[in-house]
Design a protein around this motif. Structure first.
Motif, PDB file in Angstrom:
ATOM      1  N   ASP A   4     -86.112  54.256 109.899  1.00 52.63           N
ATOM      2  CA  ASP A   4     -85.514  54.268 108.559  1.00 52.63           C
ATOM      3  C   ASP A   4     -85.389  55.724 108.110  1.00 52.63           C
ATOM      4  O   ASP A   4     -85.700  56.641 108.885  1.00 52.63           O
ATOM      5  CB  ASP A   4     -86.359  53.447 107.575  1.00 52.63           C
ATOM      6  CG  ASP A   4     -87.793  53.949 107.516  1.00 52.63           C
ATOM      7  OD1 ASP A   4     -88.000  55.192 107.531  1.00 52.63           O
ATOM      8  OD2 ASP A   4     -88.725  53.118 107.455  1.00 52.63           O
ATOM      9  N   LEU A   5     -84.947  55.919 106.851  1.00 51.39           N
ATOM     10  CA  LEU A   5     -84.717  57.296 106.394  1.00 51.39           C
ATOM     11  C   LEU A   5     -85.871  57.831 105.548  1.00 51.39           C
ATOM     12  O   LEU A   5     -85.676  58.640 104.641  1.00 51.39           O
ATOM     13  CB  LEU A   5     -83.393  57.384 105.624  1.00 51.39           C
ATOM     14  CG  LEU A   5     -82.141  57.358 106.504  1.00 51.39           C
ATOM     15  CD1 LEU A   5     -80.884  57.412 105.653  1.00 51.39           C
ATOM     16  CD2 LEU A   5     -82.135  58.530 107.490  1.00 51.39           C
ATOM     17  N   ALA A   6     -87.097  57.374 105.861  1.00 52.51           N
ATOM     18  CA  ALA A   6     -88.261  57.933 105.179  1.00 52.51           C
ATOM     19  C   ALA A   6     -88.377  59.425 105.515  1.00 52.51           C
ATOM     20  O   ALA A   6     -88.813  60.228 104.702  1.00 52.51           O
ATOM     21  CB  ALA A   6     -89.523  57.197 105.594  1.00 52.51           C
ATOM     22  N   ARG A   7     -87.972  59.796 106.743  1.00 53.46           N
ATOM     23  CA  ARG A   7     -87.845  61.232 107.051  1.00 53.46           C
ATOM     24  C   ARG A   7     -86.342  61.546 107.117  1.00 53.46           C
ATOM     25  O   ARG A   7     -85.546  60.687 107.484  1.00 53.46           O
ATOM     26  CB  ARG A   7     -88.554  61.602 108.347  1.00 53.46           C
ATOM     27  CG  ARG A   7     -87.887  61.158 109.655  1.00 53.46           C
ATOM     28  CD  ARG A   7     -87.420  62.358 110.495  1.00 53.46           C
ATOM     29  NE  ARG A   7     -87.187  62.055 111.892  1.00 53.46           N
ATOM     30  CZ  ARG A   7     -86.066  62.397 112.541  1.00 53.46           C
ATOM     31  NH1 ARG A   7     -85.059  62.974 111.896  1.00 53.46           N
ATOM     32  NH2 ARG A   7     -85.942  62.135 113.831  1.00 53.46           N
ATOM     33  N   PRO A  36     -80.705  69.669 115.247  1.00 48.50           N
ATOM     34  CA  PRO A  36     -80.097  68.398 114.827  1.00 48.50           C
ATOM     35  C   PRO A  36     -80.534  67.246 115.725  1.00 48.50           C
ATOM     36  O   PRO A  36     -80.803  67.443 116.911  1.00 48.50           O
ATOM     37  CB  PRO A  36     -78.589  68.657 114.980  1.00 48.50           C
ATOM     38  CG  PRO A  36     -78.496  69.695 116.044  1.00 48.50           C
ATOM     39  CD  PRO A  36     -79.710  70.581 115.861  1.00 48.50           C
ATOM     40  N   ASP A  37     -80.588  66.049 115.137  1.00 46.72           N
ATOM     41  CA  ASP A  37     -80.937  64.864 115.926  1.00 46.72           C
ATOM     42  C   ASP A  37     -79.851  64.549 116.945  1.00 46.72           C
ATOM     43  O   ASP A  37     -80.139  64.055 118.034  1.00 46.72           O
ATOM     44  CB  ASP A  37     -81.158  63.663 114.999  1.00 46.72           C
ATOM     45  CG  ASP A  37     -82.442  63.815 114.194  1.00 46.72           C
ATOM     46  OD1 ASP A  37     -83.507  63.873 114.819  1.00 46.72           O
ATOM     47  OD2 ASP A  37     -82.378  63.894 112.955  1.00 46.72           O
ATOM     48  N   PHE A  38     -78.588  64.795 116.569  1.00 46.62           N
ATOM     49  CA  PHE A  38     -77.478  64.571 117.506  1.00 46.62           C
ATOM     50  C   PHE A  38     -76.240  65.267 116.955  1.00 46.62           C
ATOM     51  O   PHE A  38     -76.274  65.853 115.865  1.00 46.62           O
ATOM     52  CB  PHE A  38     -77.221  63.065 117.728  1.00 46.62           C
ATOM     53  CG  PHE A  38     -76.861  62.284 116.494  1.00 46.62           C
ATOM     54  CD1 PHE A  38     -75.535  62.045 116.160  1.00 46.62           C
ATOM     55  CD2 PHE A  38     -77.853  61.779 115.652  1.00 46.62           C
ATOM     56  CE1 PHE A  38     -75.202  61.315 115.028  1.00 46.62           C
ATOM     57  CE2 PHE A  38     -77.534  61.055 114.512  1.00 46.62           C
ATOM     58  CZ  PHE A  38     -76.198  60.826 114.205  1.00 46.62           C
ATOM     59  N   ILE A  39     -75.159  65.212 117.745  1.00 45.49           N
ATOM     60  CA  ILE A  39     -73.884  65.832 117.384  1.00 45.49           C
ATOM     61  C   ILE A  39     -72.795  64.768 117.445  1.00 45.49           C
ATOM     62  O   ILE A  39     -72.816  63.909 118.332  1.00 45.49           O
ATOM     63  CB  ILE A  39     -73.536  66.970 118.373  1.00 45.49           C
ATOM     64  CG1 ILE A  39     -74.526  68.135 118.236  1.00 45.49           C
ATOM     65  CG2 ILE A  39     -72.097  67.462 118.172  1.00 45.49           C
ATOM     66  CD1 ILE A  39     -74.386  69.187 119.334  1.00 45.49           C
ATOM     67  N   LEU A 268     -73.287  70.399 109.071  1.00 43.45           N
ATOM     68  CA  LEU A 268     -74.614  69.820 109.236  1.00 43.45           C
ATOM     69  C   LEU A 268     -74.813  68.766 108.143  1.00 43.45           C
ATOM     70  O   LEU A 268     -74.779  69.090 106.954  1.00 43.45           O
ATOM     71  CB  LEU A 268     -75.662  70.921 109.112  1.00 43.45           C
ATOM     72  CG  LEU A 268     -77.053  70.537 109.574  1.00 43.45           C
ATOM     73  CD1 LEU A 268     -77.099  70.419 111.110  1.00 43.45           C
ATOM     74  CD2 LEU A 268     -78.072  71.571 109.105  1.00 43.45           C
ATOM     75  N   VAL A 269     -74.997  67.520 108.554  1.00 41.04           N
ATOM     76  CA  VAL A 269     -75.150  66.407 107.611  1.00 41.04           C
ATOM     77  C   VAL A 269     -76.625  66.037 107.560  1.00 41.04           C
ATOM     78  O   VAL A 269     -77.234  65.794 108.604  1.00 41.04           O
ATOM     79  CB  VAL A 269     -74.344  65.175 108.074  1.00 41.04           C
ATOM     80  CG1 VAL A 269     -74.470  64.037 107.067  1.00 41.04           C
ATOM     81  CG2 VAL A 269     -72.890  65.542 108.324  1.00 41.04           C
ATOM     82  N   THR A 270     -77.189  66.014 106.355  1.00 38.71           N
ATOM     83  CA  THR A 270     -78.571  65.565 106.198  1.00 38.71           C
ATOM     84  C   THR A 270     -78.573  64.295 105.354  1.00 38.71           C
ATOM     85  O   THR A 270     -77.983  64.263 104.276  1.00 38.71           O
ATOM     86  CB  THR A 270     -79.439  66.646 105.520  1.00 38.71           C
ATOM     87  OG1 THR A 270     -79.349  67.844 106.295  1.00 38.71           O
ATOM     88  CG2 THR A 270     -80.900  66.213 105.428  1.00 38.71           C
ATOM     89  N   LEU A 271     -79.219  63.266 105.872  1.00 41.76           N
ATOM     90  CA  LEU A 271     -79.372  62.000 105.142  1.00 41.76           C
ATOM     91  C   LEU A 271     -80.852  61.829 104.834  1.00 41.76           C
ATOM     92  O   LEU A 271     -81.701  61.989 105.716  1.00 41.76           O
ATOM     93  CB  LEU A 271     -78.911  60.820 106.009  1.00 41.76           C
ATOM     94  CG  LEU A 271     -77.507  60.912 106.599  1.00 41.76           C
ATOM     95  CD1 LEU A 271     -77.237  59.694 107.478  1.00 41.76           C
ATOM     96  CD2 LEU A 271     -76.459  61.019 105.503  1.00 41.76           C
ATOM     97  N   HIS A 272     -81.142  61.508 103.589  1.00 40.58           N
ATOM     98  CA  HIS A 272     -82.534  61.271 103.204  1.00 40.58           C
ATOM     99  C   HIS A 272     -82.495  60.215 102.115  1.00 40.58           C
ATOM    100  O   HIS A 272     -81.964  60.474 101.032  1.00 40.58           O
ATOM    101  CB  HIS A 272     -83.189  62.564 102.696  1.00 40.58           C
ATOM    102  CG  HIS A 272     -84.681  62.475 102.639  1.00 40.58           C
ATOM    103  ND1 HIS A 272     -85.469  63.411 102.029  1.00 40.58           N
ATOM    104  CD2 HIS A 272     -85.534  61.549 103.136  1.00 40.58           C
ATOM    105  CE1 HIS A 272     -86.739  63.063 102.150  1.00 40.58           C
ATOM    106  NE2 HIS A 272     -86.808  61.944 102.813  1.00 40.58           N
ATOM    107  N   GLY A 273     -83.039  59.024 102.406  1.00 39.25           N
ATOM    108  CA  GLY A 273     -82.868  57.927 101.466  1.00 39.25           C
ATOM    109  C   GLY A 273     -81.386  57.688 101.243  1.00 39.25           C
ATOM    110  O   GLY A 273     -80.623  57.578 102.198  1.00 39.25           O
ATOM    111  N   ALA A 274     -80.973  57.670  99.966  1.00 34.98           N
ATOM    112  CA  ALA A 274     -79.558  57.439  99.662  1.00 34.98           C
ATOM    113  C   ALA A 274     -78.749  58.733  99.629  1.00 34.98           C
ATOM    114  O   ALA A 274     -77.533  58.695  99.448  1.00 34.98           O
ATOM    115  CB  ALA A 274     -79.454  56.720  98.315  1.00 34.98           C
ATOM    116  N   GLN A 275     -79.429  59.886  99.784  1.00 35.64           N
ATOM    117  CA  GLN A 275     -78.744  61.177  99.626  1.00 35.64           C
ATOM    118  C   GLN A 275     -77.965  61.567 100.876  1.00 35.64           C
ATOM    119  O   GLN A 275     -78.443  61.398 101.996  1.00 35.64           O
ATOM    120  CB  GLN A 275     -79.765  62.293  99.338  1.00 35.64           C
ATOM    121  CG  GLN A 275     -80.650  62.047  98.136  1.00 35.64           C
ATOM    122  CD  GLN A 275     -79.850  61.950  96.848  1.00 35.64           C
ATOM    123  OE1 GLN A 275     -78.982  62.770  96.591  1.00 35.64           O
ATOM    124  NE2 GLN A 275     -80.141  60.928  96.046  1.00 35.64           N
TER     125      GLN A 275
END
Ligand code: FE2
Length: 297
Positions: A4-7, A36-39, A268-275
């Protein structure tokens, strides 16, 4: 990937990856410290043009990955890649006289894309779901199969089934809202006609495009106008290629461009929760855009 997006999850987006080894590796080197986790690459990868005699370009492409996209801990950064015109002999299926829908034709005309990349495979588009929080859709803008028909029906169904997924991002090659080329060009119009209404109906916030070789971010667009609840199109594919002049073919039609820079870059895309947050960095490591802008105190 996390359950999930807890991190925070962080991935890089771009396209038009390798005109030269040097240009591709410069952008890769600027990216690596962000871990990055992936591209996600939106097409025009090794510029093989579907020609078996250009196999060397893939050796060089993979060599660039080996040299510059492996973390100090030894993790090879995974890649999801959509198909572009430079993966296909003839560039667009409708240019090719003996086009015959199906896997055999795709294998012959885009041998490296279909032979080397496990995802999406035939028919050239697909969706990758990350838990229940993220879906990345890779689409084919008329290269190895048509935009309309089966692909558009699949897209409508796939987006409808993911209405409760908080982060849904399509990535494809030819832009609906180009930064350099004339937006009245055939493929741009076809993307706007068949796919843009689906993006709008399903409330997508960000869509990734490529092909024009600069950085661009549009205003939010709905029904062909700037609208605060609309879709923002980010691109336009300048990872490792020579850049172009913004609005070169359509100076009067850049009403939709909020940002444009003729810089090689990654998004660079960062997702955290709904952000959702974008940081755009050029090959020299300089930040050239941030969206939404972080409020300054
Ligand atoms: Fe292209």
């Amino acid at each position: 990937m996390p359950a999930d997006l807890a991190r925070p999850l962080r991935f890089a987006v771009g396209g038009d990856v390798r005109h030269s080894q040097d240009m591709m590796e410069r952008t890769n080197r600027a990216l690596l410290p962000y871990d990055p986790d992936f591209i996600v690459w939106g097409g025009d990868l090794a510029y093989d043009d579907g020609r078996p005699d250009r196999v060397d370009r893939w050796y060089e492409f993979l060599d660039a990955i080996r040299r510059t996209l492996v973390t100090p801990g030894g993790r090879v950064i995974p890649v999801l890649a959509a198909i572009g015109n430079h993966e296909v002999r003839g560039a667009y299926h409708h240019n090719i006289e003996d086009y015959a829908p199906g896997d055999a034709w795709q294998r012959e005309y885009a041998p490296f894309y279909y032979g080397l990349l496990a995802f999406p495979g035939h028919p050239g588009y697909g969706v990758m779901d990350f838990g229940g929080y993220l879906s990345v859709l890779l689409l084919d803008t008329d290269h190895s199969g048509p935009i309309d028909g089966a692909q558009t029906s699949w897209l409508a169904r796939t987006l409808a089934e993911r209405r409760n997924v908080p982060h849904v991002f399509p990535s494809y090659h030819v832009p609906a809202y180009p930064s350099v080329r004339n937006p009245e060009g055939n493929t741009h119009r076809r993307v706007r006609e068949h796919w843009v209404p689906l993006f709008e109906e399903n409330g997508l916030k960000l869509v990734f495009e490529a092909h024009d070789h600069v950085y661009k971010r549009t205003f939010p667009i709905r029904e062909g106008q700037v609208h605060p609840g609309g879709v923002v199109y980010v691109g336009d594919g300048a990872w490792g290629v020579s850049t172009r002049e913004i609005g070169r073919s359509h100076r009067e039609a850049t009403w939709y461009l909020d940002q444009g820079h003729a810089d090689r870059h990654f998004i660079l895309v960062t997702l955290h929760g709904a952000q959702q947050h974008l940081l755009v960095v050029n090959e020299d490591g300089q930040i050239i855009d941030e969206y939404p802008a972080t409020p300054r105190r």
